[in-house]
Design a protein around this motif. Structure first.
Motif, PDB file in Angstrom:
ATOM      1  N   ARG A   8       6.612   4.818  -1.794  1.00  0.00           N
ATOM      2  CA  ARG A   8       6.527   6.156  -1.224  1.00  0.00           C
ATOM      3  C   ARG A   8       7.724   6.391  -0.292  1.00  0.00           C
ATOM      4  O   ARG A   8       8.156   5.468   0.416  1.00  0.00           O
ATOM      5  N   ALA A  55      -1.900   4.071  -1.016  1.00  0.00           N
ATOM      6  CA  ALA A  55      -2.074   4.358   0.408  1.00  0.00           C
ATOM      7  C   ALA A  55      -3.531   4.649   0.740  1.00  0.00           C
ATOM      8  O   ALA A  55      -3.976   4.453   1.867  1.00  0.00           O
ATOM      9  N   TYR A  56      -4.283   5.114  -0.247  1.00  0.00           N
ATOM     10  CA  TYR A  56      -5.688   5.459  -0.026  1.00  0.00           C
ATOM     11  C   TYR A  56      -6.621   4.295  -0.380  1.00  0.00           C
ATOM     12  O   TYR A  56      -7.830   4.466  -0.418  1.00  0.00           O
ATOM     13  N   SER A  57      -6.065   3.133  -0.650  1.00  0.00           N
ATOM     14  CA  SER A  57      -6.873   1.970  -0.981  1.00  0.00           C
ATOM     15  C   SER A  57      -7.048   1.077   0.254  1.00  0.00           C
ATOM     16  O   SER A  57      -6.388   1.269   1.276  1.00  0.00           O
ATOM     17  N   SER A  58      -7.932   0.113   0.104  1.00  0.00           N
ATOM     18  CA  SER A  58      -8.120  -0.882   1.169  1.00  0.00           C
ATOM     19  C   SER A  58      -7.593  -2.241   0.714  1.00  0.00           C
ATOM     20  O   SER A  58      -8.098  -3.284   1.126  1.00  0.00           O
ATOM     21  N   ARG A 104       0.817  -1.213   0.000  1.00  0.00           N
ATOM     22  CA  ARG A 104       0.000   0.000   0.000  1.00  0.00           C
ATOM     23  C   ARG A 104       0.850   1.262   0.000  1.00  0.00           C
ATOM     24  O   ARG A 104       0.336   2.352  -0.267  1.00  0.00           O
ATOM     25  N   ARG A 105       2.142   1.120   0.257  1.00  0.00           N
ATOM     26  CA  ARG A 105       3.011   2.302   0.200  1.00  0.00           C
ATOM     27  C   ARG A 105       3.526   2.579  -1.212  1.00  0.00           C
ATOM     28  O   ARG A 105       4.304   3.514  -1.414  1.00  0.00           O
ATOM     29  N   ARG A 107      -8.528   7.736 -12.279  1.00  0.00           N
ATOM     30  CA  ARG A 107      -7.902   9.032 -12.512  1.00  0.00           C
ATOM     31  C   ARG A 107      -8.257   9.497 -13.929  1.00  0.00           C
ATOM     32  O   ARG A 107      -8.313   8.692 -14.857  1.00  0.00           O
ATOM     33  N   ILE A 109      -9.183   2.296  -8.496  1.00  0.00           N
ATOM     34  CA  ILE A 109      -8.800   3.696  -8.345  1.00  0.00           C
ATOM     35  C   ILE A 109      -8.897   4.338  -9.725  1.00  0.00           C
ATOM     36  O   ILE A 109      -8.312   3.838 -10.690  1.00  0.00           O
ATOM     37  N   ASP A 168      -2.203   6.192  -6.081  1.00  0.00           N
ATOM     38  CA  ASP A 168      -1.605   6.106  -4.750  1.00  0.00           C
ATOM     39  C   ASP A 168      -2.340   5.019  -3.960  1.00  0.00           C
ATOM     40  O   ASP A 168      -3.496   5.186  -3.573  1.00  0.00           O
ATOM     41  N   GLU A 195     -10.035  -3.897  -5.822  1.00  0.00           N
ATOM     42  CA  GLU A 195      -9.868  -2.475  -5.503  1.00  0.00           C
ATOM     43  C   GLU A 195      -9.787  -1.687  -6.806  1.00  0.00           C
ATOM     44  O   GLU A 195      -9.115  -2.100  -7.762  1.00  0.00           O
TER      45      GLU A 195
END
Length: 257
Positions: free
Chosen positions: A254, A216-219, A165-166, A200, A198, A214, A196
């Motif tokens: 990250r 980091a904003y996922s589950s 997730r990073r 854009r 995302i 990114d 999941e």
């Protein structure tokens, strides 16, 4: 190991083999069926090797350098990739009246819900000096009676190996179009029974575009990641030509705080 080609024995062996298959092709209409079946089996085996050789030879001999996976990657990237459609020549370079779920190569699939397809897909050769990708993808859309049009690009196993997730996943693409339209990129990551997503929007303010996902904003469940793919979604594609000159992906961790 000596190379095939210039030596006298190689030339003679090639001439004998070529004459044998030429004679077999000429007599195929009258050949015994048992002999013809065996010849077909051998010809298919030979064609497979010839296709592999031609694909690799085309990849190495054409300019810009076919097969290149070279592109600008962000500092600290631990993975980068250009799909095969943009790297090397495909055995089938394109389709007309493309049906939904048609694949161009092994990694790119077109999806739409048109009742009557007036879409074409074709791999084209990039010849501009500034192009790093040897090939591009041209999509022509004429009458469009559907509600969605997308290209799904399957990411390889390396993309999800050790994915955390990073991580930030970056997509770069070079887009040309006859008239403006909206293009969205949706990253899909399958982890266990869940996927999941995302989304854009490509900025399209310049020819060379970049979006980052990114995680980091996922589950996302890091321990159950199985597969990832990216959907390129085209809004209002009617009566337009879109050329994807290049498409590349990379990922980087990250920075630690």
């Amino acid at each position: 190991m000596k190379m095939l080609g210039g030596k006298a024995l190689d030339t003679i062996a090639f001439a004998i083999g070529r004459k044998r298959w030429s004679d077999a092709a000429r007599r195929a209409g009258e050949a015994d069926l048992a002999d013809l079946r065996l010849q077909r089996q051998r010809a298919r085996q030979l064609r497979r090797h010839l296709d592999d050789l031609i694909h690799v030879a085309d990849s190495r001999l054409a300019l810009p350098m076919i097969g290149s996976n070279a592109f600008r990657r962000p500092h600290g990237a631990d993975w980068g990739w250009r799909p095969e459609l943009w790297r090397g020549p495909l055995p089938v370079p394109g389709f007309a009246s493309v049906q939904s779920k048609s694949m161009l190569g092994d990694e790119v699939t077109l999806f739409h819900d048109c009742e009557r397809s007036e879409l074409t897909l074709r791999q084209i050769r990039n010849r501009r000096e500034k192009d790093l990708a040897p090939f591009g993808l041209r999509m022509d859309v004429f009458r469009f009676d559907g509600s969605f049009l997308s290209l799904a690009v399957d990411l390889p196993g390396d993309a999800v190996a050790g994915l955390k997730r990073r991580h930030l996943i970056r997509m770069n693409t070079i887009v040309e179009m006859e008239k403006p339209l909206e293009i969205f990129a949706r990253l899909n990551i399958r982890h266990g029974p869940n996927t999941e997503q995302i989304v854009r929007e490509l900025p399209l303010t310049e020819e060379d575009n970049m979006v980052e996902f990114d995680l980091a904003y996922s589950s996302m469940n890091e321990k159950r990641v199985e597969k990832a793919w990216v959907d390129l979604i085209f809004e209002g594609p009617r009566m337009n030509q879109v050329i994807l000159r290049d498409l590349t992906f990379s990922r980087r961790p990250r920075a630690e705080l």
